[in-house]
Design a protein around this motif. Structure first.
Motif, PDB file in Angstrom:
ATOM      1  N   PRO A 242       0.692  -1.174  -0.089  1.00  0.00           N
ATOM      2  CA  PRO A 242       0.073  -0.062   0.008  1.00  0.00           C
ATOM      3  C   PRO A 242       0.802   1.352   0.047  1.00  0.00           C
ATOM      4  N   ARG A 243       0.271   2.348  -0.650  1.00  0.00           N
ATOM      5  CA  ARG A 243       0.915   3.643  -0.271  1.00  0.00           C
ATOM      6  C   ARG A 243       0.177   4.407   0.203  1.00  0.00           C
ATOM      7  N   GLY A 244       0.969   5.472   1.183  1.00  0.00           N
ATOM      8  CA  GLY A 244       0.229   6.253   2.322  1.00  0.00           C
ATOM      9  C   GLY A 244       1.371   6.816   3.110  1.00  0.00           C
ATOM     10  N   SER A 245       0.760   7.250   4.384  1.00  0.00           N
ATOM     11  CA  SER A 245       1.476   7.766   5.346  1.00  0.00           C
ATOM     12  C   SER A 245       0.743   7.409   6.752  1.00  0.00           C
ATOM     13  N   TRP A 246       1.711   7.747   7.744  1.00  0.00           N
ATOM     14  CA  TRP A 246       1.252   7.660   9.104  1.00  0.00           C
ATOM     15  C   TRP A 246       0.742   9.072   9.594  1.00  0.00           C
ATOM     16  N   LEU A 247      -0.405   8.814  10.374  1.00  0.00           N
ATOM     17  CA  LEU A 247      -1.111  10.067  10.860  1.00  0.00           C
ATOM     18  C   LEU A 247      -0.876   9.847  12.368  1.00  0.00           C
ATOM     19  N   ILE A 248      -0.195  10.511  13.075  1.00  0.00           N
ATOM     20  CA  ILE A 248       0.180  10.491  14.570  1.00  0.00           C
ATOM     21  C   ILE A 248      -0.345  11.462  15.318  1.00  0.00           C
ATOM     22  N   ASP A 249      -1.272  10.884  16.447  1.00  0.00           N
ATOM     23  CA  ASP A 249      -1.637  12.023  17.415  1.00  0.00           C
ATOM     24  C   ASP A 249      -0.943  12.087  18.813  1.00  0.00           C
ATOM     25  N   LEU A 250      -0.152  13.008  18.988  1.00  0.00           N
ATOM     26  CA  LEU A 250       0.758  13.124  20.067  1.00  0.00           C
ATOM     27  C   LEU A 250      -0.046  13.656  21.288  1.00  0.00           C
ATOM     28  N   ASP A 251      -0.254  13.031  22.420  1.00  0.00           N
ATOM     29  CA  ASP A 251      -1.005  13.712  23.537  1.00  0.00           C
ATOM     30  C   ASP A 251      -0.062  14.432  24.346  1.00  0.00           C
ATOM     31  N   ALA A 252      -0.553  15.102  25.627  1.00  0.00           N
ATOM     32  CA  ALA A 252       0.051  15.683  26.408  1.00  0.00           C
ATOM     33  C   ALA A 252       1.181  15.000  26.886  1.00  0.00           C
ATOM     34  N   ALA A 253       1.330  13.650  27.153  1.00  0.00           N
ATOM     35  CA  ALA A 253       2.203  12.862  27.976  1.00  0.00           C
ATOM     36  C   ALA A 253       3.105  12.406  26.814  1.00  0.00           C
ATOM     37  N   GLY A 254       2.892  12.667  25.546  1.00  0.00           N
ATOM     38  CA  GLY A 254       3.890  12.128  24.540  1.00  0.00           C
ATOM     39  C   GLY A 254       3.467  10.517  24.227  1.00  0.00           C
ATOM     40  N   HIS A 255       2.327  10.212  24.388  1.00  0.00           N
ATOM     41  CA  HIS A 255       1.916   8.769  24.111  1.00  0.00           C
ATOM     42  C   HIS A 255       1.116   9.183  22.531  1.00  0.00           C
ATOM     43  N   ALA A 256       1.264   8.210  21.703  1.00  0.00           N
ATOM     44  CA  ALA A 256       0.912   8.453  20.425  1.00  0.00           C
ATOM     45  C   ALA A 256      -0.115   7.424  20.031  1.00  0.00           C
ATOM     46  N   SER A 257      -1.152   7.870  19.424  1.00  0.00           N
ATOM     47  CA  SER A 257      -2.101   6.937  18.650  1.00  0.00           C
ATOM     48  C   SER A 257      -1.900   7.156  17.390  1.00  0.00           C
ATOM     49  N   ILE A 258      -1.832   5.842  16.315  1.00  0.00           N
ATOM     50  CA  ILE A 258      -1.449   6.057  14.930  1.00  0.00           C
ATOM     51  C   ILE A 258      -2.389   5.449  14.160  1.00  0.00           C
ATOM     52  N   GLU A 259      -2.649   6.155  12.925  1.00  0.00           N
ATOM     53  CA  GLU A 259      -3.443   5.624  11.813  1.00  0.00           C
ATOM     54  C   GLU A 259      -3.032   5.896  10.538  1.00  0.00           C
ATOM     55  N   TRP A 260      -3.025   4.676   9.742  1.00  0.00           N
ATOM     56  CA  TRP A 260      -2.637   4.677   8.483  1.00  0.00           C
ATOM     57  C   TRP A 260      -3.526   5.223   7.353  1.00  0.00           C
ATOM     58  N   LEU A 261      -3.154   6.495   6.545  1.00  0.00           N
ATOM     59  CA  LEU A 261      -3.881   6.945   5.483  1.00  0.00           C
ATOM     60  C   LEU A 261      -3.546   6.450   4.179  1.00  0.00           C
ATOM     61  N   ASP A 262      -4.364   5.870   3.340  1.00  0.00           N
ATOM     62  CA  ASP A 262      -3.934   5.465   2.233  1.00  0.00           C
ATOM     63  C   ASP A 262      -3.966   6.543   1.009  1.00  0.00           C
ATOM     64  N   LEU A 263      -3.011   6.419   0.139  1.00  0.00           N
ATOM     65  CA  LEU A 263      -2.933   7.548  -1.064  1.00  0.00           C
ATOM     66  C   LEU A 263      -3.379   6.668  -2.242  1.00  0.00           C
ATOM     67  N   PRO A 264      -3.892   7.396  -3.222  1.00  0.00           N
ATOM     68  CA  PRO A 264      -4.469   6.681  -4.313  1.00  0.00           C
ATOM     69  C   PRO A 264      -3.213   6.121  -5.103  1.00  0.00           C
ATOM     70  N   VAL A 265      -3.309   5.352  -5.926  1.00  0.00           N
ATOM     71  CA  VAL A 265      -2.246   4.668  -6.862  1.00  0.00           C
ATOM     72  C   VAL A 265      -2.868   5.042  -8.355  1.00  0.00           C
ATOM     73  N   PRO A 266      -2.011   5.946  -8.819  1.00  0.00           N
ATOM     74  CA  PRO A 266      -2.373   6.402 -10.040  1.00  0.00           C
ATOM     75  C   PRO A 266      -2.683   5.117 -11.421  1.00  0.00           C
ATOM     76  N   ARG A 267      -1.705   4.469 -11.262  1.00  0.00           N
ATOM     77  CA  ARG A 267      -1.709   3.245 -12.284  1.00  0.00           C
ATOM     78  C   ARG A 267      -1.029   2.118 -11.536  1.00  0.00           C
ATOM     79  N   ARG A 268      -1.835   0.936 -11.167  1.00  0.00           N
ATOM     80  CA  ARG A 268      -1.618  -0.219 -10.452  1.00  0.00           C
ATOM     81  C   ARG A 268      -0.480  -1.063 -11.227  1.00  0.00           C
ATOM     82  N   LEU A 269       0.337  -1.378 -10.628  1.00  0.00           N
ATOM     83  CA  LEU A 269       1.501  -2.349 -11.105  1.00  0.00           C
ATOM     84  C   LEU A 269       1.373  -4.029 -10.793  1.00  0.00           C
TER      85      LEU A 269
END
Length: 384
Positions: A242-269
């Motif tokens: 998959p192609r995409g990026s990580w979305l990180i939410d950093l709280d006041a204590a430095g703990h992170a909740s993390i989610e993957w965000l997909d990006l479009p694939v212009p032409r599949r391989l």
């Protein structure tokens, strides 16, 4: 704080002779929209922004336009250099860009963060450009820097020392080959020398999140140490990743909740494997006619002009490989022995074909044609 982690844009890279600039521009535009929709505060680009040390002018234009668009979408941006980039060429843009866009390429600034405040206080972002030991060891006399592991350990030591005086939350950005990753074969430029340049995960201790670049597929090495991978597929070996990026939410204590965000694939391989006639006509391959195709045809003998024939159906066929499903057994004789044993011209040609076609001599249709040609030649010689 909401952070988007991306890397390895490789602006200017080609794909089997084709420019990827337009496709990448579309994907980066989608990334900008994600930043806007997700109300991202900070975008991190972890190296290999360009594909070469001497990018062409359109590559600079795409980079500048994208960075400015990310800033206009409401995010601060921190960019570091990778092993493909020229730190000097990437860094020259730093003063030309508007406030809120930071291009970090100076090794001596490793221990000085970009500090960004939110309602919970500062987040200190430490950008570590790609550090080639042989090129940077003179900057820190008396420190043994013979490998990537030693060099990054020293850089992270500077980060931890600075963080100890500042306090607060922290993010480190690095471009390296970390222990435990799975590279795409023949794709990422090798920065290993034996095992010396594999960087242990313990090097990244002390920060709340380590945003890594270099590996083109997303990978999670621990909850706080990740690769985002490239936003575009640059080889058929990546086609199922998959192609995409990580979305990180950093709280006041430095703990992170993390989610993957997909990006479009212009032409599949896709990689398609079958006899050539099936690749050219079978309906099961119809869905791939607009894809990038790597064709592996399994006929026993090489076929004539396979690329041209395949491109008539798959306009974006990029590679063709002859991968016979059955390889004829060798009888142990050399080509010279085959020639010496030939009793006539037909057997001589058959010996040649077997030699160049993996043991397969002339098939029935070819034998018929050869008999006609040889017969015509013999008749012509008799008349002469």
């Amino acid at each position: 704080m909401r952070i988007l982690h991306t890397s390895d844009w490789h602006i200017g890279r080609t794909f089997h002779g084709h420019s990827t600039l337009d496709a990448l521009a579309g994907v980066l535009a989608a990334l900008v929209q994600q930043v806007r929709d997700q109300r991202v505060n900070l975008v991190i680009v972890a190296g290999d922004v360009f594909d070469s040390a001497t990018p062409a002018a359109p590559a600079y234009t795409l980079l500048t336009d994208t960075l400015v668009a990310l800033r206009e979408a409401g995010a601060r941006v921190v960019v570091t250099s990778g092993n493909h980039d020229s730190a000097a060429r990437l860094g020259f843009q730093a003063r030309l860009l508007r406030e809120g866009i930071h291009v970090l390429t100076d090794p001596l600034a490793v221990g000085t963060p970009v500090s960004i405040d939110d309602a919970d206080g500062p987040v200190h972002v430490y950008g570590i450009p790609f550090l080639e030991p042989a090129l940077v060891r003179h900057l820190w006399p008396g420190v043994e820097l013979r490998s990537q592991a030693q060099t990054l350990d020293h850089a992270m030591g500077l980060v931890r020392a600075d963080l100890a005086t500042r306090g607060g939350r922290s993010v480190a950005i690095a471009h390296c080959f970390a222990a435990g990753v799975e590279p795409t074969p023949h794709l990422e430029r090798d920065i290993q020398q034996g095992g010396l340049d594999v960087v242990p995960l313990s090097v990244f201790a002390g920060v709340d999140y380590a945003a890594l670049g270099h590996i083109h597929g997303r990978q999670t090495l621990s909850d706080r140490i990740r690769y985002a991978g490239a936003p575009l597929h640059y080889s058929f070996g990546e086609g199922d990743k998959p192609r995409g990026s990580w979305l990180i939410d950093l709280d006041a204590a430095g703990h992170a909740s993390i989610e993957w965000l997909d990006l479009p694939v212009p032409r599949r391989l896709v990689t398609l494997t079958a006899p050539l006639d099936e690749l050219l006509a079978d309906g099961r391959f119809a869905e791939f006619e607009d894809a990038w195709v790597s064709a592996r045809y399994t006929d026993t003998a090489p076929q004539s002009d396979p690329m041209r024939r395949l491109q008539a159906r798959f306009a974006h066929c990029a590679t063709v490989v002859h991968a016979p499903a059955v390889v004829a057994e060798r009888d142990g004789r050399t080509y010279a022995a085959r020639v010496q044993a030939a009793r006539d011209d037909l057997e001589l040609i058959d010996a040649f074909l077997a030699h160049v076609r993996g043991g397969e001599g002339a098939v029935d249709d070819e034998r018929g044609l050869l008999r006609e040609v040889i017969g015509d030649r013999v008749a012509a010689e008799a008349i002469a």
